[in-house]
Design a protein around this motif. Structure first.
Motif: not given
Length: 179
Positions: A113-128, A152-160
């Motif tokens: 959910e965190a990865m999709r939420a962060a990606s959705l801020l950048k592209t509507p395609h994240a919901m796919l 890259r964007e998704n791994i950065e979300v979970v790294l911490p």
């Protein structure tokens, strides 16, 4: 005397150095040598820089039975973190989430959910994105998208969260608010 930055890097590496990881790139074209894998090598470099120890890397076709077999092999060999890249979209050939769900024993929906939420801020395609994540034994499995940018964007979300997650999965007793 160590600088504050060097000290923080050393502390982070000490927390992650005991954990192994594997990257599995799932791409029908990539497995045939028809497409260069850019997300897999990026993820390897990223996780090594964080201090994790590379256990395995493979490019394979996005085929359900092969994915299940590979994930089980990695879990049984004791890999702590298994990151897949590719096969998470809505195409009929994208079967990575289904194969992963067959392997995991417990889902970790907050990661996905965190990865999709962060990606959705950048592209509507994240919901796919249909990627999932979960635990089997003492292994954490995370599905990432296949493009370099999205991986890259998704791994950065979970790294911490990874050091604490892996510690807890492996029996760590620290409190969640103090790790």
């Amino acid at each position: 005397m160590l600088t504050c930055v060097k000290k923080k890097v050393m502390e982070k590496t000490m927390r992650t150095a005991r954990f192994s990881f594997a990257v599995v790139t799932l791409s029908d074209k990539g497995s045939l040598g028809l497409r260069e894998d850019t997300s897999g090598p990026y993820l390897i470099d990223c996780l090594k820089k964080e201090g994790y120890q590379l256990a395995d890397y493979e490019i394979m076709a996005d085929k359900h039975d092969g994915i299940v077999a590979k994930l089980l092999e990695l879990v049984e060999s004791g890999v702590d973190l298994i990151v897949t890249t590719g096969g998470t979209g809505p195409a009929p050939t994208d079967v990575t989430p289904e194969a992963t769900r067959e392997v995991i024993e417990r889902e970790t929906p907050g990661i996905s959910e965190a990865m999709r939420a962060a990606s959705l801020l950048k592209t509507p395609h994240a919901m796919l994105s249909r990627g999932c994540s979960g635990i089997r034994g003492t292994s954490l499995i995370i599905n990432l998208p296949g493009s370099l940018k999205a991986a890259r964007e998704n791994i950065e979300v979970v790294l911490p969260a990874l050091p604490h997650a892996l510690d807890k999965i492996n029996g760590g007793t620290s409190d969640c608010g103090t790790a």
